[in-house]
Design a protein around this motif. Structure first.
Motif, short mmCIF file in Angstrom:
data_model
loop_
_atom_site.label_atom_id
_atom_site.label_comp_id
_atom_site.label_asym_id
_atom_site.label_seq_id
_atom_site.Cartn_x
_atom_site.Cartn_y
_atom_site.Cartn_z
N ARG A 148 0.86 -1.19 0.00
CA ARG A 148 0.00 0.00 0.00
C ARG A 148 0.89 1.24 0.00
O ARG A 148 1.43 1.64 1.03
CB ARG A 148 -0.89 0.00 1.24
CG ARG A 148 -2.03 -1.01 1.19
CD ARG A 148 -3.11 -0.57 0.21
NE ARG A 148 -3.70 0.71 0.58
CZ ARG A 148 -4.82 0.84 1.29
NH1 ARG A 148 -5.46 -0.23 1.72
NH2 ARG A 148 -5.30 2.03 1.58
N LYS A 154 2.39 7.80 3.97
CA LYS A 154 1.93 8.43 5.20
C LYS A 154 2.97 8.29 6.30
O LYS A 154 3.15 9.18 7.12
CB LYS A 154 0.62 7.77 5.63
CG LYS A 154 -0.19 8.63 6.56
CD LYS A 154 -1.63 8.13 6.58
CE LYS A 154 -2.54 9.29 6.94
NZ LYS A 154 -3.95 8.96 6.77
N ALA A 176 2.55 1.92 14.01
CA ALA A 176 1.40 2.70 13.57
C ALA A 176 0.11 1.88 13.62
O ALA A 176 -0.93 2.32 13.14
CB ALA A 176 1.64 3.22 12.16
N VAL A 178 -0.44 -1.00 12.05
CA VAL A 178 -0.72 -1.71 10.80
C VAL A 178 0.01 -3.05 10.84
O VAL A 178 1.19 -3.10 11.19
CB VAL A 178 -0.24 -0.89 9.59
CG1 VAL A 178 -0.54 -1.64 8.29
CG2 VAL A 178 -0.87 0.47 9.59
N ASN A 257 -8.47 -2.63 3.35
CA ASN A 257 -8.99 -1.79 4.43
C ASN A 257 -7.91 -0.94 5.09
O ASN A 257 -8.20 -0.05 5.88
CB ASN A 257 -9.67 -2.69 5.47
CG ASN A 257 -10.59 -1.91 6.38
OD1 ASN A 257 -11.29 -1.01 5.94
ND2 ASN A 257 -10.57 -2.25 7.66
N GLY A 258 -6.66 -1.24 4.75
CA GLY A 258 -5.57 -0.48 5.37
C GLY A 258 -5.10 -1.07 6.69
O GLY A 258 -4.34 -0.45 7.42
N ASP A 259 -5.55 -2.30 7.02
CA ASP A 259 -5.10 -2.93 8.25
C ASP A 259 -3.77 -3.66 8.05
O ASP A 259 -3.05 -3.95 9.00
CB ASP A 259 -6.14 -3.94 8.75
CG ASP A 259 -7.44 -3.26 9.11
OD1 ASP A 259 -7.38 -2.09 9.52
OD2 ASP A 259 -8.51 -3.89 8.97
N ASN B 233 -8.50 3.07 11.66
CA ASN B 233 -7.10 2.71 11.45
C ASN B 233 -6.36 3.85 10.75
O ASN B 233 -6.94 4.92 10.52
CB ASN B 233 -6.97 1.38 10.69
CG ASN B 233 -7.40 1.49 9.25
OD1 ASN B 233 -7.67 2.58 8.74
ND2 ASN B 233 -7.47 0.36 8.58
N ILE B 234 -5.13 3.61 10.40
CA ILE B 234 -4.28 4.67 9.86
C ILE B 234 -4.85 5.31 8.60
O ILE B 234 -4.67 6.51 8.35
CB ILE B 234 -2.86 4.11 9.62
CG1 ILE B 234 -1.92 5.21 9.17
CG2 ILE B 234 -2.89 2.99 8.61
CD1 ILE B 234 -0.48 4.77 9.17
N MET B 235 -5.60 4.54 7.81
CA MET B 235 -6.16 5.09 6.59
C MET B 235 -7.56 5.68 6.81
O MET B 235 -8.25 6.00 5.85
CB MET B 235 -6.23 4.01 5.50
CG MET B 235 -4.90 3.44 5.09
SD MET B 235 -3.59 4.67 4.91
CE MET B 235 -4.18 5.61 3.51
N ASN B 237 -10.12 4.09 7.90
CA ASN B 237 -11.19 3.10 7.77
C ASN B 237 -11.48 2.49 9.13
O ASN B 237 -10.60 2.45 10.00
CB ASN B 237 -10.79 1.99 6.80
CG ASN B 237 -10.59 2.51 5.41
OD1 ASN B 237 -11.30 3.41 4.97
ND2 ASN B 237 -9.61 1.97 4.71
N LEU B 238 -12.70 2.00 9.29
CA LEU B 238 -13.05 1.38 10.56
C LEU B 238 -12.45 -0.02 10.65
O LEU B 238 -12.46 -0.77 9.69
CB LEU B 238 -14.58 1.28 10.70
CG LEU B 238 -15.28 2.63 10.84
CD1 LEU B 238 -16.78 2.42 10.98
CD2 LEU B 238 -14.73 3.41 12.03
#
Lengths: 414, 396
Positions: A148, A154, A176, A178, A257-259, B233-235, B237-238
């Protein structure tokens, strides 16, 4: 005792000969393909249409079926009513069929066809067994790390070139909140991708090849070194926790989802990322970072190929078809349509697709191309190996048990 | 019995009877042929292969030819004077012939074939001349088997299945007792309880796989009420953050088999329940009344008066549950494919996995597993047959 009941078949065939429907078309060609994904299917059909147009005297019958089912139906197909052309995997995966004499030796085609002999040097070893060539590849694709880019930006991270850089990126991501890597090991093979890269980067192509060829034991110190790196990765570059219940597609959802920020995958996955809502700006690709400094960089590049069964009835037409799909034009169009790379080095690639451009760059400069663990190793070894990888990923303390178990299977299978 | 048949014989003219038998066998033949041509072995022998659709006329011609040949054979046999003299002795065998032939081809011969393959190393391929490509290795596969941790895992799971699956019998009994009352709409409740048995095993497997899923399953949803909260979260999103992670039932080698057994129990309990419900219909009210007069109630009534009368139902319930436990293949195939790393294999699935699954192609090894499984089943089958035999003897 184990001879098959051939006589009866012949006798019955003779008895029923008079009942067979008569008219046989002068020139036929039966092709069996194994991909029902819409883009793959369409690209195959387009190629067949182009072939029919170029050879109006040949009546082509093209069958297409599910990829997983094909893995077991091919056995029947090769031994009984064989088509003239069939898809299968090169490398060790074609070994059993070659050894049983079920694939036709097409070395003469490779030697006589100028295009084949000139433009396929990189992939030729993969298509060879006993110094003969057995098939013609129509497509391959690169593996590597998809990540990502927006998360990286970021956190002001950059693409890691070395193992330490990767680990420190992982630390930053973890901090962070992630999870560094996503993966879904329910169907096992995804774990093999990680193993292949760790081993290729730690020990290089030759050691990896010797391992999958059964010449090195899994308890060898060099392979243990690979697992030590893997343990380091599990420790600092954690994978999503529930990976054992997810397929590779399921594993995309934390990524989207960015996780999770990275995914060791093949290029076929890009379409799925986009379907999950990610754009070209959000995702990017980097080559798996260097582990042992100075080691020539080898890559995973699984190829798909066409073969001629030994039982084929229309061999001349089959060879014509193989030569046709090897041409730079066909290879270019076909792979543009499916978002993969043409094995023909003279073929044009889709320069609008950044992943294809990076893939071409990655593979054309690689020192060696591996076919992927479950194609390089015999199927029985691959199954046990991948189960072992999954076990190790879930509980690294089982390492010795896993490696010793794999040695046993290795002694049995080769 | 003999006299009854003999009088029958007198009543009908012989030719009529012959036609009767012939037409019956003819119908049986068409039925059986439909089954036979749909299986690959015979398709291969007949050269039908995959192109049946393309050659429908030829296919029917052949079918008619075979049916015709069989009918002709039947008429010839029934026309023989030997047959006429020994009609009573031969006719049952004529009727049995088709079934016996199929049983021989599809059950008996394969058993011996797989036993013989278990002494070989073979990848399942014949070469281009139809020659077998394997090699004879004696007891090697069995030696490897004894040293294979996956084999012991599978064996252990088989036993777990047999033991835990038996829970279906008492639970089914208690649901049946509970439902065995006359209130308004009881039939609806009974049907609802029976419903899981109507659903295909594959669907049950899928439903439970979803329910168990630690990301979006029912179980993890309930879990999140207690242990999780939703954060950004960092982006932006939930995402869900849990203080204690939801259990990953099918992803944990210690829990996965229990998870599958629990899923399998769901329809099996319904099955046992319906068996007991029908059994309860036949419990004699006189004996219940007599028991009540003697002061039996509650557990004593159940144990000493009702259960003995349910003995036939219990026997059938145990038998179908054992069979169900041994048929766990489809649940495993849909839920975990034996994973994680082979920890939910049972012998049947491990055998499939080694021989046929994903082109692994260890046919010799798979056959050795099959032989071991066969020997274990033999114990159960022998007991079952012995028991049936004893019952018959008692009855007569």
């Amino acid at each position: 005792m184990f001879k098959r009941f051939k006589f009866g078949k012949v006798a019955l065939a003779a008895a029923m000969g008079s009942l067979m429907s008569g008219a046989v078309v002068a020139s036929e060609l039966v092709i069996t393909f194994d991909d029902l994904n819409p883009d793959k299917k369409a690209a195959f059909e387009d190629a067949v249409a182009a072939f029919t147009q170029a050879n109006p005297d040949i009546q082509v019958t093209a069958n297409n079926g599910d990829r997983e089912a094909h893995k077991s139906t091919i056995r029947n197909a090769l031994q009984n009513d064989a088509p003239d052309v069939i898809t299968w995997y090169p490398g060790n995966r074609m070994g059993p069929f070659v050894d049983a004499g079920l694939f036709m030796d097409i070395s003469d085609l490779w030697a006589s066809d100028e295009n084949l002999s000139a433009n396929f040097n990189a992939i030729k070893p993969t298509m060879s067994r006993d110094d003969k060539q057995w098939g013609v590849p129509y497509s391959f694709y690169q593996w590597g790390v998809y990540y990502r880019k927006d998360i990286y930006d970021k956190l002001s991270l950059s693409e890691p070139k070395t193992w330490d850089e990767l680990l420190s990126n992982c630390d930053a991501l973890t901090e962070a909140g992630v999870t560094p890597f996503t993966i879904g090991t329910k169907f096992l093979w995804t774990a093999a991708g990680v193993f292949d890269y760790l081993n290729l980067r730690t020990n290089g192509y030759d050691v990896h090849n010797d391992l999958t060829a059964g010449k090195i034991k899994y308890t060898d110190d060099r392979i243990r070194a690979t697992f030590a790196k893997w343990e380091e990765m599990l420790d600092r570059c954690t994978f999503v926790k529930t990976h054992a219940t997810m397929s590779w597609q399921d594993a995309i959802s934390p990524f989207a989802n960015g996780d999770a920020a990275m995914y060791v995958m093949g290029n076929f996955s890009v379409g799925q990322y986009k379907e999950a809502g990610l754009t070209d700006d959000q995702i990017d690709f980097f080559q798996f970072p260097e582990i042992t400094p100075g080691l020539p960089r080898a890559e995973e590049a699984p190829a798909d190929a066409f073969f001629i069964p030994a039982n084929a009835k229309n061999v001349e037409n089959a060879k014509k078809f193989l030569a046709f799909i090897a041409t730079p034009e066909v290879q270019g169009t076909w792979n543009k349509a499916i978002g993969q790379l043409p094995p023909n080095s003279a073929a044009e690639v889709n320069s609008d697709d950044k992943f294809i451009v990076e893939g071409m760059e990655t593979l054309s400069t690689a020192a060696g191309l591996a076919q992927f663990y479950d194609r390089d190793a015999p199927a029985a070894m691959a199954k046990a190996g991948m189960e072992g990888f999954q076990k190790f990923m879930l509980d690294p303390s089982t390492l010795d048990e896993v490696l010793e178990g794999l040695d046993k299977v290795q002694a049995e299978v080769y | 019995m003999n006299t009854a048949l003999a009088s029958n014989q007198n009543r009908f003219a012989t030719s009529t009877q012959q036609v009767g038998i012939a037409s019956l066998v003819l119908i049986a033949c068409v039925f059986v042929l439909y089954f036979v041509v749909s299986t690959s072995l015979v398709q291969e022998v007949l050269g039908l292969q995959s192109q049946i659709e393309a050659r429908v006329p030829t296919f029917f011609l052949r079918l008619m030819l075979i049916v015709g040949a069989l009918t002709a054979a039947l008429f010839i046999i029934t026309g023989l004077s030997y047959y006429k003299r020994n009609k009573l002795a031969v006719t049952p065998w004529l009727f049995l012939a088709v079934g016996l032939a199929l049983f021989l081809i599809y059950v008996i011969i394969p058993i011996f074939q797989s036993i013989s393959y278990s002494f070989t190393r073979w990848n399942g391929l014949y070469d281009i001349n139809g020659d077998w490509t394997g090699e004879w290795v004696g007891f090697h596969n069995y030696k490897v088997l004894l040293d294979d941790p996956n084999f012991y895992t599978s064996l252990k799971n088989n036993i777990l299945w047999l033991v835990l699956y038996m829970l279906a019998v008492p639970i089914g009994l208690f649901i049946a007792l509970f439902l065995n009352q006359t209130v308004r709409g009881i039939r609806i409740y009974k049907s609802l309880f029976f419903f899981p048995f109507v659903i295909s095993q594959v669907v049950v497997g899928l439903i439970f796989t979803w329910a168990y899923n630690p990301e979006f399953g029912l179980l993890s949803e309930v879990w999140s009420w207690f242990f999780c909260e939703t954060k950004e979260n960092i982006m932006g999103n939930l995402t869900r953050v849990c203080s204690v992670d939801p259990p990953s039932i099918l992803g944990d080698e210690h829990k996965a088999t229990y998870g599958i057994i629990a899923a399998g129990l769901w329809p099996q309990i319904a099955y046992c329940m319906i068996l007991y419900l029908t059994g309860l219909n036949n419990v004699s009210p006189d004996q219940i009344e007599a028991g009540q007069l003697d002061g039996a109630k509650g557990w004593k009534m159940l144990w000493y008066v009702v259960l003995p009368q349910l003995k036939p139902a219990t026997f059938i319930a145990v038998v179908v549950t054992v069979i169900g436990a041994l048929r766990s293949f489809d649940m495993i195939a849909t839920m975990t494919q034996g994973g994680p790393f082979g920890s939910t294999n049972v012998l049947a699935y491990y055998m499939y996995d080694q021989a046929v699954g994903e082109g692994v192609g260890r046919y010799g090894y798979g056959s050795a597993i099959a032989t071991v499984l066969f020997l274990i089943m033999l114990v159960y089958i022998s007991y079952f047959l012995w028991r049936m035999y004893q019952d018959e003897k008692e009855a007569s």
